[in-house]
Design a protein around this motif. Structure first.
Motif, PDB file in Angstrom:
ATOM      1  N   UNK A 273     -17.243 -14.140  41.788  1.00  0.00           N
ATOM      2  CA  UNK A 273     -18.506 -13.701  41.201  1.00  0.00           C
ATOM      3  C   UNK A 273     -18.344 -12.380  40.458  1.00  0.00           C
ATOM      4  N   UNK A 274     -17.457 -11.525  40.950  1.00  0.00           N
ATOM      5  CA  UNK A 274     -17.219 -10.253  40.256  1.00  0.00           C
ATOM      6  C   UNK A 274     -16.590 -10.496  38.889  1.00  0.00           C
ATOM      7  N   UNK A 275     -15.640 -11.419  38.842  1.00  0.00           N
ATOM      8  CA  UNK A 275     -15.016 -11.744  37.550  1.00  0.00           C
ATOM      9  C   UNK A 275     -16.023 -12.380  36.597  1.00  0.00           C
ATOM     10  N   UNK A 276     -16.902 -13.231  37.136  1.00  0.00           N
ATOM     11  CA  UNK A 276     -17.945 -13.850  36.320  1.00  0.00           C
ATOM     12  C   UNK A 276     -18.888 -12.785  35.770  1.00  0.00           C
ATOM     13  N   UNK A 277     -19.255 -11.835  36.616  1.00  0.00           N
ATOM     14  CA  UNK A 277     -20.153 -10.766  36.186  1.00  0.00           C
ATOM     15  C   UNK A 277     -19.533  -9.938  35.070  1.00  0.00           C
ATOM     16  N   UNK A 278     -18.228  -9.660  35.189  1.00  0.00           N
ATOM     17  CA  UNK A 278     -17.546  -8.904  34.140  1.00  0.00           C
ATOM     18  C   UNK A 278     -17.551  -9.653  32.819  1.00  0.00           C
ATOM     19  N   UNK A 279     -17.348 -10.962  32.883  1.00  0.00           N
ATOM     20  CA  UNK A 279     -17.342 -11.785  31.668  1.00  0.00           C
ATOM     21  C   UNK A 279     -18.711 -11.805  31.000  1.00  0.00           C
ATOM     22  N   UNK A 280     -19.782 -11.822  31.809  1.00  0.00           N
ATOM     23  CA  UNK A 280     -21.136 -11.979  31.282  1.00  0.00           C
ATOM     24  C   UNK A 280     -21.828 -10.657  30.981  1.00  0.00           C
ATOM     25  N   UNK A 281     -21.208  -9.543  31.342  1.00  0.00           N
ATOM     26  CA  UNK A 281     -21.850  -8.243  31.197  1.00  0.00           C
ATOM     27  C   UNK A 281     -21.883  -7.824  29.729  1.00  0.00           C
ATOM     28  N   UNK A 282     -23.085  -7.745  29.105  1.00  0.00           N
ATOM     29  CA  UNK A 282     -23.165  -7.355  27.683  1.00  0.00           C
ATOM     30  C   UNK A 282     -22.614  -5.962  27.420  1.00  0.00           C
ATOM     31  N   UNK A 283     -22.585  -5.109  28.441  1.00  0.00           N
ATOM     32  CA  UNK A 283     -22.089  -3.742  28.238  1.00  0.00           C
ATOM     33  C   UNK A 283     -20.617  -3.725  27.875  1.00  0.00           C
ATOM     34  N   UNK A 284     -19.868  -4.732  28.334  1.00  0.00           N
ATOM     35  CA  UNK A 284     -18.426  -4.758  28.108  1.00  0.00           C
ATOM     36  C   UNK A 284     -18.073  -4.924  26.632  1.00  0.00           C
ATOM     37  N   UNK A 285     -18.982  -5.515  25.861  1.00  0.00           N
ATOM     38  CA  UNK A 285     -18.729  -5.718  24.432  1.00  0.00           C
ATOM     39  C   UNK A 285     -19.791  -4.999  23.601  1.00  0.00           C
ATOM     40  N   UNK A 286     -20.347  -3.920  24.168  1.00  0.00           N
ATOM     41  CA  UNK A 286     -21.358  -3.150  23.464  1.00  0.00           C
ATOM     42  C   UNK A 286     -20.747  -2.454  22.245  1.00  0.00           C
ATOM     43  N   UNK A 287     -21.456  -2.534  21.154  1.00  0.00           N
ATOM     44  CA  UNK A 287     -21.010  -1.827  19.954  1.00  0.00           C
ATOM     45  C   UNK A 287     -20.800  -2.764  18.782  1.00  0.00           C
ATOM     46  N   UNK A 288     -21.354  -2.382  17.652  1.00  0.00           N
ATOM     47  CA  UNK A 288     -21.130  -3.112  16.412  1.00  0.00           C
ATOM     48  C   UNK A 288     -20.629  -2.134  15.357  1.00  0.00           C
ATOM     49  N   UNK A 289     -19.742  -2.594  14.493  1.00  0.00           N
ATOM     50  CA  UNK A 289     -19.176  -1.703  13.476  1.00  0.00           C
ATOM     51  C   UNK A 289     -19.761  -2.033  12.115  1.00  0.00           C
ATOM     52  N   UNK A 290     -20.054  -0.989  11.340  1.00  0.00           N
ATOM     53  CA  UNK A 290     -20.538  -1.170   9.981  1.00  0.00           C
ATOM     54  C   UNK A 290     -19.329  -1.405   9.083  1.00  0.00           C
ATOM     55  N   UNK A 291     -19.213  -2.602   8.544  1.00  0.00           N
ATOM     56  CA  UNK A 291     -18.111  -2.942   7.654  1.00  0.00           C
ATOM     57  C   UNK A 291     -18.539  -2.817   6.199  1.00  0.00           C
ATOM     58  N   UNK A 292     -17.610  -2.391   5.354  1.00  0.00           N
ATOM     59  CA  UNK A 292     -17.881  -2.282   3.928  1.00  0.00           C
ATOM     60  C   UNK A 292     -18.135  -0.865   3.471  1.00  0.00           C
ATOM     61  N   UNK A 293     -18.017   0.119   4.374  1.00  0.00           N
ATOM     62  CA  UNK A 293     -18.225   1.520   4.035  1.00  0.00           C
ATOM     63  C   UNK A 293     -16.885   2.254   3.956  1.00  0.00           C
ATOM     64  N   UNK A 294     -16.887   3.394   3.286  1.00  0.00           N
ATOM     65  CA  UNK A 294     -15.688   4.231   3.190  1.00  0.00           C
ATOM     66  C   UNK A 294     -15.568   5.118   4.425  1.00  0.00           C
ATOM     67  N   UNK A 295     -15.559   4.514   5.571  1.00  0.00           N
ATOM     68  CA  UNK A 295     -15.483   5.210   6.843  1.00  0.00           C
ATOM     69  C   UNK A 295     -15.945   4.265   7.930  1.00  0.00           C
ATOM     70  N   UNK A 296     -15.559   4.554   9.176  1.00  0.00           N
ATOM     71  CA  UNK A 296     -15.916   3.684  10.288  1.00  0.00           C
ATOM     72  C   UNK A 296     -17.076   4.289  11.063  1.00  0.00           C
ATOM     73  N   UNK A 297     -18.141   3.515  11.218  1.00  0.00           N
ATOM     74  CA  UNK A 297     -19.307   3.914  12.008  1.00  0.00           C
ATOM     75  C   UNK A 297     -19.572   2.809  13.023  1.00  0.00           C
ATOM     76  N   UNK A 298     -19.651   3.184  14.302  1.00  0.00           N
ATOM     77  CA  UNK A 298     -19.903   2.216  15.373  1.00  0.00           C
ATOM     78  C   UNK A 298     -21.293   2.455  15.930  1.00  0.00           C
ATOM     79  N   UNK A 299     -22.059   1.375  16.018  1.00  0.00           N
ATOM     80  CA  UNK A 299     -23.427   1.439  16.552  1.00  0.00           C
ATOM     81  C   UNK A 299     -23.457   0.889  17.968  1.00  0.00           C
ATOM     82  N   UNK A 300     -23.835   1.736  18.919  1.00  0.00           N
ATOM     83  CA  UNK A 300     -24.035   1.305  20.299  1.00  0.00           C
ATOM     84  C   UNK A 300     -25.495   0.902  20.492  1.00  0.00           C
TER      85      UNK A 300
END
Length: 359
Positions: A273-300
């Motif tokens: 169940x702990x491994x399942x929780x880790x797989x399903x936890x949205x926090x583990x893949x939190x963050x989106x990157x803005x692509x197409x800009x002259x620099x890297x910006x990550x949105x949490x």
């Protein structure tokens, strides 16, 4: 050494989550230093409780914090040149930082990032790309909310950028790309999506392998390495997946505590169940990157906790370490400056002329 500029005032909780999150990420990646932008009188008392982070950080006092409910135009008018969000982005432009991370207002962050960093080459619209956990590992999905709607050429741009990100982060030599649609048949879907599919199929771009149309259930299966859509449907898909993960988690917790036998079963299968929780936890893949800009910006995510913000900082670290910008810049130059883009532009013009003639 990778330098991360952080909008410490961003998100629903500000420094109380941002500072502990950065400290967690620093524990995992010691080769980082931070520039923390925000109200020093709020940042420094919390920072004092994290001596390792304090030693690796510089605090820049900013009087203005962009509100989570501010309109992009309002945020630009009131926060340009002086807010913690703007200053964090500007540090990337000035070369003082390698990447910016913020949990602040998405619309304001996109507006400021686009205004400050500008878009790459011929890119008309940036996109937000997210890492998506799948049965096969991880995929990249874009756009998940930068802009509403996209024409065929913009969807092709998203495909090129998403494939470059996959090569940098997932380390796939020629990533498979699919267009999110209401069916896999070529006759289904909006005209822009069908046209983008035709252009990708005929162009045979060297940096990606076009798979065809994919449906919503293909996201979790990991049918392709990169799923491309416009921001409206992409954001709905993202929020639906996160909500479903939380819903299933609540169902499991309720079921496991309902009876004595169920609680005993949970104890016996606690590791699974702990491994399942880790797989399903949205926090583990939190963050989106803005692509197409002259620099890297990550949105949490604005409402995340310290573990979720740490995941966004981890993503920022990986993108710099794997030279994401160089990968994207190389592929976009090849696409926009080569015969591929010229032939696609001609195809779009021919298609438009044929449509007018038919009318």
């Amino acid at each position: 050494m990778i330098t991360v500029s952080i909008d410490a005032m961003g998100g629903d909780h500000g420094p109380s989550v941002v500072i502990p999150g950065a400290a967690l990420s620093l524990e995992r990646h010691s080769q980082m230093r931070f520039i923390l932008f925000g109200k020093a009188d709020e940042i420094e008392p919390i920072l004092a409780g994290h001596p390792k982070l304090k030693a690796a950080s510089t605090v820049v006092d900013c009087e203005v914090a962009v509100q989570m409910d501010a309109k992009p135009s309002q945020a630009l008018r009131n926060g340009r040149w002086k807010s913690s969000m703007w200053k964090a982005i500007e540090a990337v432009k000035a070369g003082e930082a390698d990447v910016c991370v913020s949990a602040g207002n998405t619309g304001a962050l996109m507006a400021m990032a686009r205004f400050c960093l500008r878009t790459m080459g011929d890119i008309e619209r940036p996109a937000i790309a997210a890492i998506w956990p799948t049965l096969r590992g991880e995929s990249i999905v874009l756009d998940v909310g930068a802009t509403i709607g996209a024409n065929a050429l913009q969807l092709v741009d998203f495909s090129v950028m998403g494939a470059a990100m996959a090569r940098a982060l997932i380390e796939v030599e020629r990533p498979t790309v699919g267009l999110l649609n209401v069916g896999v048949e070529e006759i289904k879907g909006q005209e822009e999506v069908k046209e983008a599919g035709r252009l990708l199929r005929e162009s045979d771009l060297s940096g990606l392998q076009y798979h065809g149309f994919v449906e919503g259930d293909d996201l979790g299966r990991g049918t392709v390495d990169v799923v491309v859509t416009e921001g409206f449907s992409g954001n709905i898909a993202l929020k639906t997946a996160e909500g479903t993960a939380r819903q299933i988690g609540e169902y499991l917790r309720s079921a496991m505590s309902r009876t004595l036998l169920a609680r005993l079963g949970y104890l016996l299968a606690r590791g699974a169940f702990r491994r399942l929780n880790d797989k399903m936890d949205p926090r583990k893949v939190n963050g989106g990157v803005f692509l197409g800009l002259n620099g890297i910006v990550v949105k949490s995510h604005g409402g995340t906790d310290d573990e979720g913000f740490a995941a966004a900082v981890d993503m920022a670290y990986d993108m710099v370490r794997n030279e994401l910008l160089a990968h994207i810049d190389h592929d976009l130059q090849h696409f926009h400056n080569g015969q591929v883009r010229a032939s696609l532009d001609a195809a779009v013009e021919d298609g438009g002329s044929a449509a007018k003639a038919a009318q």
